[in-house]
Design a protein around this motif. Structure first.
Motif, PDB file in Angstrom:
ATOM      1  N   VAL A   1      -9.623 -20.813  13.717  1.00 28.82           N
ATOM      2  CA  VAL A   1     -10.981 -21.299  14.015  1.00 28.82           C
ATOM      3  C   VAL A   1     -11.922 -20.103  14.176  1.00 28.82           C
ATOM      4  CG1 VAL A   1     -12.378 -22.679  15.611  1.00 28.82           C
ATOM      5  CG2 VAL A   1      -9.992 -23.328  15.171  1.00 28.82           C
TER       6      VAL A   1
ATOM      7  N   THR B   1      -8.265 -34.269  20.044  1.00 32.77           N
ATOM      8  CA  THR B   1      -7.026 -33.551  19.734  1.00 32.77           C
ATOM      9  C   THR B   1      -7.077 -32.169  20.362  1.00 32.77           C
ATOM     10  OG1 THR B   1      -6.867 -34.749  17.671  1.00 32.77           O
ATOM     11  CG2 THR B   1      -5.578 -32.721  17.842  1.00 32.77           C
TER      12      THR B   1
ATOM     13  N   ILE C   1     -13.335 -26.122  20.146  1.00 33.37           N
ATOM     14  CA  ILE C   1     -11.897 -26.341  20.285  1.00 33.37           C
ATOM     15  C   ILE C   1     -11.660 -27.012  21.635  1.00 33.37           C
ATOM     16  CG2 ILE C   1     -11.238 -24.419  18.792  1.00 33.37           C
ATOM     17  CD1 ILE C   1     -10.705 -22.739  21.269  1.00 33.37           C
ATOM     18  N   HIS C   2     -10.560 -27.744  21.745  1.00 33.70           N
ATOM     19  CA  HIS C   2     -10.307 -28.503  22.976  1.00 33.70           C
ATOM     20  C   HIS C   2      -8.985 -28.126  23.609  1.00 33.70           C
ATOM     21  CE1 HIS C   2     -13.730 -31.143  22.585  1.00 33.70           C
ATOM     22  NE2 HIS C   2     -13.420 -31.369  21.316  1.00 33.70           N
TER      23      HIS C   2
ATOM     24  N   MET D   1       0.563 -33.465  16.998  1.00 34.30           N
ATOM     25  CA  MET D   1      -0.778 -33.234  17.563  1.00 34.30           C
ATOM     26  C   MET D   1      -0.863 -33.862  18.948  1.00 34.30           C
ATOM     27  SD  MET D   1      -3.689 -33.459  14.669  1.00 34.30           S
ATOM     28  CE  MET D   1      -3.594 -35.228  14.554  1.00 34.30           C
TER      29      MET D   1
ATOM     30  N   LYS E   1     -15.240 -23.641  23.956  1.00 38.71           N
ATOM     31  CA  LYS E   1     -14.114 -24.358  24.569  1.00 38.71           C
ATOM     32  C   LYS E   1     -14.638 -24.990  25.856  1.00 38.71           C
ATOM     33  CE  LYS E   1     -11.178 -24.248  27.494  1.00 38.71           C
ATOM     34  NZ  LYS E   1     -11.183 -25.522  28.253  1.00 38.71           N
TER      35      LYS E   1
ATOM     36  N   THR F   1      -5.520 -23.135  25.923  1.00 38.43           N
ATOM     37  CA  THR F   1      -6.451 -22.972  24.799  1.00 38.43           C
ATOM     38  C   THR F   1      -7.487 -21.906  25.141  1.00 38.43           C
ATOM     39  OG1 THR F   1      -6.137 -25.324  24.373  1.00 38.43           O
ATOM     40  CG2 THR F   1      -7.949 -24.261  23.214  1.00 38.43           C
TER      41      THR F   1
ATOM     42  N   THR G   1      -6.480 -28.339  20.674  1.00 36.02           N
ATOM     43  CA  THR G   1      -6.294 -27.205  19.763  1.00 36.02           C
ATOM     44  C   THR G   1      -5.185 -26.341  20.356  1.00 36.02           C
ATOM     45  OG1 THR G   1      -8.707 -27.258  19.528  1.00 36.02           O
ATOM     46  CG2 THR G   1      -7.542 -25.383  18.515  1.00 36.02           C
ATOM     47  N   GLU G   2      -4.049 -26.286  19.679  1.00 36.71           N
ATOM     48  CA  GLU G   2      -2.936 -25.485  20.205  1.00 36.71           C
ATOM     49  C   GLU G   2      -3.307 -24.003  20.126  1.00 36.71           C
ATOM     50  OE1 GLU G   2      -0.471 -26.800  21.653  1.00 36.71           O
ATOM     51  OE2 GLU G   2      -0.489 -28.862  20.927  1.00 36.71           O
TER      52      GLU G   2
ATOM     53  N   GLU H   1      -3.409 -22.287  16.868  1.00 41.58           N
ATOM     54  CA  GLU H   1      -4.435 -22.721  15.890  1.00 41.58           C
ATOM     55  C   GLU H   1      -5.780 -22.019  16.134  1.00 41.58           C
ATOM     56  OE1 GLU H   1      -3.015 -27.361  15.279  1.00 41.58           O
ATOM     57  OE2 GLU H   1      -4.242 -26.862  17.007  1.00 41.58           O
ATOM     58  N   VAL H   2      -5.906 -21.372  17.291  1.00 44.40           N
ATOM     59  CA  VAL H   2      -7.208 -20.801  17.661  1.00 44.40           C
ATOM     60  C   VAL H   2      -7.656 -19.686  16.720  1.00 44.40           C
ATOM     61  CG1 VAL H   2      -8.436 -19.567  19.503  1.00 44.40           C
ATOM     62  CG2 VAL H   2      -7.011 -21.555  20.059  1.00 44.40           C
TER      63      VAL H   2
END
Ligand code: NAD
Length: 452
Positions: free
Chosen positions: A29, A19, A182-183, A1, A154, A188, A21-22, A25-26
């Protein structure tokens, strides 16, 4: 992470981390937001509005701590940060306006009776900048949510903690997965744009806006883009030079110039320029630069080294091309850029044509009011503009400007109910006001024939 570090631009101290968000992984979400959307929409407009007012009240309950975090992460003076939090927290009248905008409408021509509905699109991606790190997410998320969309936000990688705190506060009231965050930076953001969202609401730079529009063309996602500006201010013959000098200082240096509708170019007749510049410099001298947490500070640092370097490079290049320093321009330290007034600026200089987003007032002397209008329109941007002078002349000049929002003897913002709108390359679609709220909804018509 991987972690995204948040750093105080005034002190260089670490404020915290989130953390990242790769990209891979989006989609998961977005799937959560999609699963939550039908139940959110089914609550109906009034109930969503009631919940959102209650959710925003949480911002007011925590206003002091949120404002402190905002200042530590982004740099603006604490009083301004508090104002930003409170404006978003007090959502009663904004929500009422949104409910009004989204009502069903019936059209009946005697032959056909049509009901026009404004339905949610589904999942809305909100991608936002750092300069107003609560208001910018708020002005994308609130209208999207009230229209019945769920949202994946984002926020800027410069201000992740305050955006996280904003979402956490609202989520004390909102149902699960209606508002997700998400970050990360552009990777991202790109993954969110490419994901299975139905709409993208973006506030940020023109360059990134164009990339988002191109990337969403394949699936014809609905897109609203609020982009950068290069706002002109025209000082006509007969303007009050004291008032205009003070306005120019306020509108060029506020938020360290990191405002999309900052005054970045000032056009004034040669014979009025000396008196105007003197008043502008006097007002510039009153600006108190420092850590936004300290009492009495009216201007904080630039948000980052990158932004500072961009502003200083534009100032240096303008000076090399013959611009003259009328105030400031030196004594910069850390991420602090002093309020700066430049004279002798021309449209051959990047500082007159490209967005600066820093505390720099550029004075351009012209031969006539018509020349001022022509130069003000010599831009691909078109967000705000202001004209100062005798009212009839200022109104006439204002109607010749190509910006989306034009202020006559005032800043460019419109009356309640009107949108925040950029023309030309400053916007594509828009938000706020009755027309802006409607951009977050799909118009759908159901028609019936009258029985003969
Ligand atoms: P930016 O365009 O660099 O970034 C904005 C957001 O887009 C950030 O969250 C960033 O991570 C993300 N992003 C970057 N590349 C992306 C990509 N390829 N795909 C998806 N997302 C991506 O802008 P910034 O530096 O954060 O903010 C300053 C800019 O915002 C200025 O140009 C300013 O004028 C503009 N702005 C406009 C308004 C308005 O209402 N018109 C308001 C505030 C700020």
């Amino acid at each position: 992470m991987k972690a995204l570090q948040s750093v105080n631009p005034a002190t260089g101290e670490r404020v915290g981390e989130v953390t990242i968000t790769e990209a891979n992984e989006v989609p998961a979400v977005v799937s959560r937001a999609r699963a939550a959307q039908p139940a959110w929409a089914a609550l109906g407009l009034e109930e969503r509005g009631r919940l959102l007012v209650r959710a925003c009240q949480k911002l007011l309950d925590k206003a002091d701590s949120l404002a402190e975090l905002l200042t530590r992460e982004m740099g603006k003076p604490l009083a301004n940060a508090l104002g930003e939090v409170k404006t978003c927290g007090d959502a009663h009248s904004d929500v009422a306006e949104m409910i009004e905008a989204l009502q069903d409408q019936v059209f009946d021509d005697g032959r056909i009776r049509t009901t026009q509905y404004r339905d949610p699109y589904g999942v809305c991606a909100a991608i936002t900048p750092w300069n107003f790190p609560i208001s910018m997410p708020h002005w994308m998320c609130l209208p999207a949510l009230i229209a019945g969309n769920t949202v994946v936000l984002k926020p800027s990688e410069e201000t992740p903690l305050i955006a996280q705190a904003y979402v956490d506060a609202l989520n004390e009231v909102l149902p699960s997965d209606v508002l997700l965050i998400i970050h990360g930076a552009d990777e991202t953001g790109k993954a969110l744009v490419a994901s299975d969202v139905d709409m993208i609401a973006f506030t940020g730079s023109r360059e990134v806006g164009k990339k988002i529009l191109a990337a969403s063309a394949g699936s014809l996602k609905r897109v609203v883009l609020e982009l950068g500006g290069k706002d002109p201010m025209i000082v006509l013959h007969g303007a009050d030079l004291k008032q205009t000098g003070r306005f120019a200082a306020r509108n060029s240096f506020s938020n360290s110039g990191q405002v999309c509708v900052s005054t970045e170019r000032i056009y004034i007749a040669k014979d009025s320029a000396d008196a105007f510049v003197e008043n502008l410099c006097q007002a510039a001298a009153e600006v108190k630069v420092g850590d936004g947490m300290d009492a009495g500070i009216t201007m904080g640092p630039m948000v980052s080294e990158r932004q500072r370097d961009h502003v200083l490079a534009q100032i240096d290049s303008a000076l090399q091309q013959g611009a003259k320093l009328a105030f400031g321009g030196r004594d910069h330290h850390g991420n602090f850029v002093m309020p700066t007034v430049l004279r002798g600026v021309t449209h051959q200089m990047a500082i007159a044509t490209e967005e600066t987003f820093g505390p720099v007032a550029c004075v351009i002397e012209v031969e006539s009011d018509d020349a001022a209008i022509a130069l003000a329109n010599d831009t691909r941007f078109g967000l705000g503009a202001t004209v100062f002078g005798p009212e009839a002349a200022a109104l006439a000049a204002g109607r010749k400007l190509t910006a989306g929002m034009i202020g006559i003897n005032k800043s460019c913002g419109g009356a309640k109910g009107t949108p925040w709108v950029g023309a030309q390359e400053s916007g594509y679609g828009f938000h706020s006001g009755l027309e802006g709220h409607r951009q977050f909804a799909q118009v759908r018509l159901v028609s019936m024939q009258h029985n003969k």
